[in-house]
Design an enzyme around this catalytic site. Sequence first.
Site, PDB file in Angstrom:
ATOM      1  N   GLU A  54      20.858  37.644  51.783  1.00 31.79           N
ATOM      2  CA  GLU A  54      19.346  37.584  51.629  1.00 31.79           C
ATOM      3  C   GLU A  54      19.036  36.386  52.865  1.00 31.79           C
ATOM      4  O   GLU A  54      18.257  35.464  52.470  1.00 31.79           O
ATOM      5  CB  GLU A  54      19.000  37.183  50.408  1.00 31.79           C
ATOM      6  CG  GLU A  54      19.488  38.438  49.220  1.00 31.79           C
ATOM      7  CD  GLU A  54      19.013  38.050  47.987  1.00 31.79           C
ATOM      8  OE1 GLU A  54      18.586  36.829  47.697  1.00 31.79           O
ATOM      9  OE2 GLU A  54      19.337  38.779  47.140  1.00 31.79           O
ATOM     10  N   GLU A 112      24.594  46.947  45.189  1.00 29.71           N
ATOM     11  CA  GLU A 112      24.022  46.515  43.994  1.00 29.71           C
ATOM     12  C   GLU A 112      23.262  47.595  43.321  1.00 29.71           C
ATOM     13  O   GLU A 112      21.839  47.082  42.879  1.00 29.71           O
ATOM     14  CB  GLU A 112      23.223  45.210  44.085  1.00 29.71           C
ATOM     15  CG  GLU A 112      24.204  43.879  44.842  1.00 29.71           C
ATOM     16  CD  GLU A 112      23.516  42.697  44.740  1.00 29.71           C
ATOM     17  OE1 GLU A 112      22.467  42.312  44.128  1.00 29.71           O
ATOM     18  OE2 GLU A 112      24.085  41.838  45.627  1.00 29.71           O
TER      19      GLU A 112
END
Length: 374
Positions: free
Chosen positions: A156, A261
Amino acid sequence: MKLLTASILFSLLFTALPAELNSQTLKEAFKEYFLIGGAISDFQAAGKEPEALELAAEQFNTITPENMLKWERVHPEPGKYNFELSDKLIEFGLKNGMFIVGHTLVWHNQTPDWVFKDDNGNYLDREQLLERLREHIHTVVGRYKGKIKGWDVVNEAVDEDGSLRKSKWLEIIGEDYIEKAFEYAHEADPEAELYYNDFNTWHKAKRDGIMKLVRNLLDKGVKIDGIGLQGHWGLDYPSLDELDESLQEYSSTGLKIMITELDINILPTPNNYTGAEITKSFEQQKKYNPYPDGLPDSMQTVLAERYAELFGKFLKYRDSITRVTFWGIHDGHSWLNNWPIRGRTSYPLLFDRELKPKPAFYAVIKTVKEINCK
Ligand code: XIL
């Protein structure tokens, strides 16, 4: 009425076939196309839910630790490492012949404040922080050398507008903290695959930012093997076109693409928020928790159809996609029961709270069967 008929038809379709489909496991069904796996929680790795581990061993050929290798867990204090749970996870994975993924080495979340400071509480300078990062990566990656086969090296790092996220890493070290992290991980285990991982990867501005970051690493000759698309998605985002375009663009790098995910949030989310920033939090209200006592059949169907269309796309890009990992094993233990609103009853995965396959499970298996028939 139309919806009802569709829903009856659909459940007939997926309940009429279980004998045949039931004998199929996910890893068996997808073995020619990509690895398929799930995240294992600390609780599960500690052996407190053996039936969930059994299900994981039966269905999955890859696992990712949900929390235990994040900096705050594995390296909670200066000089103190805690490998108890991750050792257990590795043992479980190796025993079951699984491809083990490490998550994650550099992130703006779940990283203690001390990481960026000296003993007097002053911020480190660039060289000191690089040294600390190097030591951390060498210790953690080094310990599992040859056992953890792929690492989410940087998580991220790109913001919604495509610029680099204004994290302490960026502020103190500068833009090259990303390539440094990849270099250190490569030094620590030259054989391990190294990935960049993020959410909202289908948003245009962010996609451009991620592509720029990845291309920059490739141009500089940094070893990077894959791009992880987290896949914390909803029923209507990303659209199939957005998903298709982004899969096409990421595939054009020639790198391995992974859905890392995956979970589908079917509960209403305030402000149409589509991200997965873990510090995001909204107040609980009844309207945000519509199915506290179980998921109606009609919604099971909607979820199953959504999963089927997503896996249809994954299979279309099967030459680039090497792995699909769910963020959890079953609904009862998903992080979406407590994020971004605490205390909800969420239904994002393929297995329910009794660890039984949901219609979505059969729908996913069916997508691959259809391919095999073509
Ligand atoms: C989540 C875990 O599932 C939760 O248990 C924890 O409290 C917060 O983090 N993106 C990531 C994951 O990369 O590490 C996050 O996992 C979910 C969003």
